[in-house]
Design a protein around this motif. Structure first.
Motif, PDB file in Angstrom:
ATOM      1  N   ALA A 110      -0.010   3.385   7.640  1.00 42.05           N
ATOM      2  CA  ALA A 110      -1.012   4.321   7.116  1.00 42.05           C
ATOM      3  C   ALA A 110      -2.425   3.840   7.451  1.00 42.05           C
ATOM      4  N   GLU A 111      -2.653   2.545   7.359  1.00 37.96           N
ATOM      5  CA  GLU A 111      -3.967   1.996   7.710  1.00 37.96           C
ATOM      6  C   GLU A 111      -4.299   2.266   9.177  1.00 37.96           C
ATOM      7  N   ASP A 112      -3.264   2.356   9.999  1.00 35.93           N
ATOM      8  CA  ASP A 112      -3.462   2.651  11.428  1.00 35.93           C
ATOM      9  C   ASP A 112      -3.597   4.150  11.700  1.00 35.93           C
ATOM     10  N   LEU A 132       3.013  11.147  12.885  1.00 37.00           N
ATOM     11  CA  LEU A 132       3.570  11.696  11.656  1.00 37.00           C
ATOM     12  C   LEU A 132       4.994  11.181  11.526  1.00 37.00           C
ATOM     13  N   LEU A 133       5.276  10.518  10.407  1.00 35.21           N
ATOM     14  CA  LEU A 133       6.572   9.901  10.188  1.00 35.21           C
ATOM     15  C   LEU A 133       7.216  10.509   8.940  1.00 35.21           C
ATOM     16  N   ALA A 180       0.384   9.405   9.393  1.00 42.05           N
ATOM     17  CA  ALA A 180       0.694  10.191   8.200  1.00 42.05           C
ATOM     18  C   ALA A 180       2.179  10.028   7.898  1.00 42.05           C
ATOM     19  N   ILE A 181       2.506   9.784   6.631  1.00 41.66           N
ATOM     20  CA  ILE A 181       3.897   9.508   6.257  1.00 41.66           C
ATOM     21  C   ILE A 181       4.300  10.410   5.099  1.00 41.66           C
ATOM     22  N   VAL A 193       0.147  16.864   4.308  1.00 40.08           N
ATOM     23  CA  VAL A 193       0.162  15.413   4.472  1.00 40.08           C
ATOM     24  C   VAL A 193      -1.040  15.017   5.327  1.00 40.08           C
ATOM     25  N   PRO A 194      -2.078  14.421   4.716  1.00 38.84           N
ATOM     26  CA  PRO A 194      -3.257  14.026   5.494  1.00 38.84           C
ATOM     27  C   PRO A 194      -2.959  12.845   6.421  1.00 38.84           C
ATOM     28  N   ARG A 195      -3.750  12.717   7.449  1.00 36.65           N
ATOM     29  CA  ARG A 195      -3.628  11.574   8.346  1.00 36.65           C
ATOM     30  C   ARG A 195      -3.954  10.294   7.588  1.00 36.65           C
TER      31      ARG A 195
END
Length: 291
Positions: free
Chosen positions: A171-173, A145-146, A176-177, A30-32
């Motif tokens: 995600a814009e902030d 990370l969420l 990673a989700i 999961v990328p940032r």
């Protein structure tokens, strides 16, 4: 800390229970700043995967976090809200436990908990509002990370749109989700990449845009491995079960060429199905579900 590393990298994860393999060789990253979808039917192993990642159940394989562990947060489908506390008290208690300052009304605004519900005991809230409250608690402490387990469940269409907008903003902030769901249309709307689990194993993965642009044709054959080997490389053949191959053919001549290649290789073709290109179609095909 390496800021180019993914927020979460899972390699060859295996979960066994009572002598039965629940998850087999599951890997993903999961990328940032991206939203990754974890898809699959009910009982496919999505929640088990999240619990294993968090170390809540025994597993084999490696789980590497690229963010501090105290900046990892989760909201499970069965999040145990405290029935006697209202929404504001939930956030106050969560902030105190984490040692975090919480702008309570700002947080509840962000996830869409109505102001009229904020002083109502949780036991009297609708299931959808309780889900919003669990997300608000998960956001306390500003996670990097969420992990979200079926967050769209029990939400009405307006609330789903609000949730998707909230996730996109996170995600814009840079958050990673990893979002698990069996609601495939919502995964298509919000996720940049998807991993599909079925029967405890990964059956399909890739960027959402690539899955939408490809995998348009399903071939039912007597030997999927032989079929994949016989098909031209540019068709990007992917086997999803012993008798199913997905290919990237986008025109009738390409489909006809694929069938001729299989006939020449003595691979029997039982059915050819052209798909519309929706992500749901690619995922359903990968799970081997026939209509």
């Amino acid at each position: 800390m390496d800021l180019t590393a993914p927020a979460l990298a899972v390699r060859s994860l295996v979960v066994r229970r009572a002598g039965r393999t629940i998850l087999s060789d599951v890997s993903l990253a999961v990328p940032r700043g991206q939203i990754m979808g974890l898809a699959g039917r009910n009982g496919a192993g999505k929640t088990t995967f999240l619990r294993a990642v968090l170390g809540l159940i025994r597993h084999e394989g490696s789980v590497l976090f690229g963010v501090p562990r105290d900046r990892v947060s989760v909201a499970f489908d069965s999040w145990p809200v405290m029935d006697g506390l209202d929404a504001r008290e939930h956030l106050t208690l969560t902030g105190a436990y984490l040692g975090a300052t919480v702008r309570i009304d700002e947080m509840l605004d962000r996830v869409g908990v109505p102001r009229s519900d904020r002083t109502t005991p949780a036991r009297r809230l609708s299931h959808g509002t309780r889900r919003k409250l669990s997300l608000a608690c998960a956001l306390v402490g500003e996670p990097q990370l969420l992990l979200l387990d079926e967050p769209h469940n029990a939400l009405d269409p307006i609330a789903i749109r609000e949730l998707n907008n909230t996730l996109a903003s996170l995600a814009e902030d840079g958050v990673a989700i990893l979002l698990s769901s069996h609601l495939l249309d919502e995964l298509e709307r919000v996720c940049e990449a998807v991993t599909v689990i079925d029967g405890g194993r990964v059956v399909l993965e890739g960027p959402t845009s690539g899955l939408l642009a490809s995998r348009h044709v399903v071939l039912r054959v007597d030997d999927a491995r032989a079929a994949a080997a016989a098909l031209p490389a540019h068709l990007g053949a992917v086997t999803t079960d012993p008798r199913t191959v997905l290919i990237d053919a986008h025109s009738d001549p390409e489909i006809a060429d694929a069938v001729r290649s299989l006939v020449r290789a003595d691979v029997a073709v039982h059915a050819v199905q052209a798909r519309s290109g929706a992500l749901a179609d690619a995922i359903i095909d990968a799970m081997g579900v026939t209509g």
